[in-house]
Motif scaffolding. Structure first.
Motif, mmCIF file in Angstrom:
data_model
loop_
_atom_site.group_PDB
_atom_site.id
_atom_site.type_symbol
_atom_site.label_atom_id
_atom_site.label_comp_id
_atom_site.label_asym_id
_atom_site.label_seq_id
_atom_site.Cartn_x
_atom_site.Cartn_y
_atom_site.Cartn_z
ATOM 1 N N TYR A 83 14.333 -7.882 15.187
ATOM 2 C CA TYR A 83 12.999 -7.436 15.586
ATOM 3 C C TYR A 83 12.652 -6.101 14.929
ATOM 4 N N LEU A 84 13.649 -5.214 14.825
ATOM 5 C CA LEU A 84 13.418 -3.941 14.148
ATOM 6 C C LEU A 84 13.194 -4.162 12.652
ATOM 7 N N ILE A 85 13.918 -5.118 12.076
ATOM 8 C CA ILE A 85 13.711 -5.442 10.662
ATOM 9 C C ILE A 85 12.285 -5.933 10.433
ATOM 10 N N LEU A 86 11.799 -6.819 11.326
ATOM 11 C CA LEU A 86 10.418 -7.308 11.243
ATOM 12 C C LEU A 86 9.433 -6.152 11.295
ATOM 13 N N SER A 87 9.647 -5.240 12.230
ATOM 14 C CA SER A 87 8.739 -4.098 12.395
ATOM 15 C C SER A 87 8.755 -3.197 11.172
ATOM 16 N N VAL A 88 9.948 -2.928 10.658
ATOM 17 C CA VAL A 88 10.089 -2.023 9.515
ATOM 18 C C VAL A 88 9.487 -2.629 8.246
ATOM 19 N N VAL A 89 9.827 -3.880 7.951
ATOM 20 C CA VAL A 89 9.275 -4.541 6.754
ATOM 21 C C VAL A 89 7.754 -4.634 6.864
ATOM 22 N N GLY A 90 7.269 -5.019 8.050
ATOM 23 C CA GLY A 90 5.823 -5.088 8.264
ATOM 24 C C GLY A 90 5.162 -3.744 8.056
ATOM 25 N N GLY A 91 5.772 -2.688 8.586
ATOM 26 C CA GLY A 91 5.203 -1.352 8.455
ATOM 27 C C GLY A 91 5.160 -0.875 7.021
ATOM 28 N N ILE A 92 6.243 -1.103 6.274
ATOM 29 C CA ILE A 92 6.289 -0.656 4.877
ATOM 30 C C ILE A 92 5.206 -1.350 4.045
ATOM 31 N N ILE A 93 5.095 -2.676 4.202
ATOM 32 C CA ILE A 93 4.069 -3.415 3.449
ATOM 33 C C ILE A 93 2.672 -2.983 3.887
ATOM 34 N N ALA A 94 2.498 -2.725 5.192
ATOM 35 C CA ALA A 94 1.190 -2.290 5.701
ATOM 36 C C ALA A 94 0.797 -0.938 5.113
ATOM 37 N N PHE A 95 1.746 -0.028 4.971
ATOM 38 C CA PHE A 95 1.446 1.281 4.372
ATOM 39 C C PHE A 95 1.021 1.124 2.915
ATOM 40 N N ILE A 96 1.729 0.270 2.180
ATOM 41 C CA ILE A 96 1.372 0.036 0.776
ATOM 42 C C ILE A 96 -0.016 -0.589 0.670
ATOM 43 N N ALA A 97 -0.272 -1.615 1.489
ATOM 44 C CA ALA A 97 -1.570 -2.307 1.456
ATOM 45 C C ALA A 97 -2.703 -1.371 1.853
ATOM 46 N N THR A 98 -2.444 -0.503 2.826
ATOM 47 C CA THR A 98 -3.467 0.453 3.271
ATOM 48 C C THR A 98 -3.806 1.440 2.160
ATOM 49 N N GLY A 99 -2.776 1.859 1.419
ATOM 50 C CA GLY A 99 -3.026 2.764 0.307
ATOM 51 C C GLY A 99 -3.907 2.141 -0.760
ATOM 52 N N VAL A 100 -3.663 0.855 -1.046
ATOM 53 C CA VAL A 100 -4.500 0.137 -2.028
ATOM 54 C C VAL A 100 -5.914 -0.017 -1.487
ATOM 55 N N MET A 101 -6.012 -0.447 -0.230
ATOM 56 C CA MET A 101 -7.310 -0.664 0.409
ATOM 57 C C MET A 101 -8.154 0.610 0.436
ATOM 58 N N ALA A 102 -7.505 1.741 0.661
ATOM 59 C CA ALA A 102 -8.221 3.005 0.810
ATOM 60 C C ALA A 102 -8.797 3.513 -0.503
ATOM 61 N N ASN A 103 -8.353 2.951 -1.624
ATOM 62 C CA ASN A 103 -8.824 3.440 -2.920
ATOM 63 C C ASN A 103 -9.442 2.353 -3.792
ATOM 64 N N LEU A 104 -9.565 1.151 -3.240
ATOM 65 C CA LEU A 104 -10.121 0.043 -4.014
ATOM 66 C C LEU A 104 -11.524 -0.292 -3.504
ATOM 67 N N PRO A 105 -12.551 0.036 -4.273
ATOM 68 C CA PRO A 105 -13.930 -0.203 -3.820
ATOM 69 C C PRO A 105 -14.293 -1.681 -3.801
ATOM 70 N N LEU A 106 -15.400 -1.981 -3.151
ATOM 71 C CA LEU A 106 -15.860 -3.370 -3.058
ATOM 72 C C LEU A 106 -16.305 -3.925 -4.397
ATOM 73 N N LEU A 107 -16.388 -3.056 -5.393
ATOM 74 C CA LEU A 107 -16.644 -3.534 -6.752
ATOM 75 C C LEU A 107 -15.569 -4.535 -7.146
#
Length: 231
Positions: A83-107
């Motif tokens: 369960y901790l592995i699920l949380s950690v892997v999910g969190g790491i990917i979520a941080f990466i995806a959020t970083g992309v999302m925060a700088n990628l315009p709707l263009l």
């Protein structure tokens, strides 16, 4: 490991606050308008979609995401609990995806929607992992276990808060209005012509902000989970 992870989490949250402060002040100074979390995207804090126009805010965001993702790698007893592995892997990917999302315009619409979707899904996985870990710990706790002990109380608090964070992300992602997130409101201009403006609540933009706040909220839950493991 606990104190190293704790230090990274604290740095991540501080840098995220710095990102908000620098970005909002910079946006106000350059546009003479207030940024609106209810109907504006994260990437719009970069004026004209230019990274350099919000350089200090973006540096803080990068450091925040990096510290947040790395901190999850040092959760105590990580390799012994699925369960901790699920949380950690999910969190790491979520941080990466959020970083992309925060700088990628709707263009770049497909890229933005994909990164946003990944951010939602893996933030949910991050929340669910914390929820399951605490739920099964409480379920498997001996009947005679002291329910007034600090460990038991922390597990109960983590369970309640992780249920809330999981439900928030679930309802954000399953909101039926997301299927028509790009719908604009029709307005009548002074000259009688029709125009279109964003609604007061632009569902995708607001949902992305809320999901990001939940991701950082989960870092606080990770602190509690780590604390229990070292007590």
């Amino acid at each position: 490991m606990f104190y190293f992870s704790l230090s990274l989490i604290i740095c991540s949250i501080i840098f995220f606050i710095g990102y908000l402060v620098f970005s909002l002040l910079n946006y106000k100074a350059k546009t003479k308008e207030d940024y609106n979390f209810k109907n504006m995207f994260m990437y719009e804090l970069n004026i004209d979609n230019n990274f350099k126009n919000n350089i200090f805010g973006n540096i803080c965001l990068i450091l925040s995401l990096f510290c947040g993702a790395v901190s999850l790698c040092f959760v105590e007893r990580l390799s012994t609990n699925g369960y901790l592995i699920l949380s950690v892997v999910g969190g790491i990917i979520a941080f990466i995806a959020t970083g992309v999302m925060a700088n990628l315009p709707l263009l770049y619409l497909k890229g933005h929607i994909l990164s946003s979707t990944f951010s939602f899904i893996f933030t949910f996985a991050n929340s669910i992992g914390i929820l399951l870990y605490n739920a099964f710990w409480l379920y498997e706790a001996p009947v005679a276990y002291d329910k007034s002990s600090a460990i038991y109380i922390i597990h109960v608090i983590c369970l309640i808060l992780s249920i809330i964070s999981s439900l928030v992300v679930f309802f954000l992602f399953m909101n039926p209005k997301l299927t028509s997130w790009g719908k604009l409101e029709e307005v009548r201009n002074a000259d009688g012509t029709k125009g279109y403006v964003r609604p007061k609540w632009f569902v995708l933009a607001f949902s992305e902000w809320m999901n990001t706040f939940v991701l950082y909220f989960n870092l606080l839950l990770i602190i509690l989970v780590n604390l229990v493991l070292v007590i």
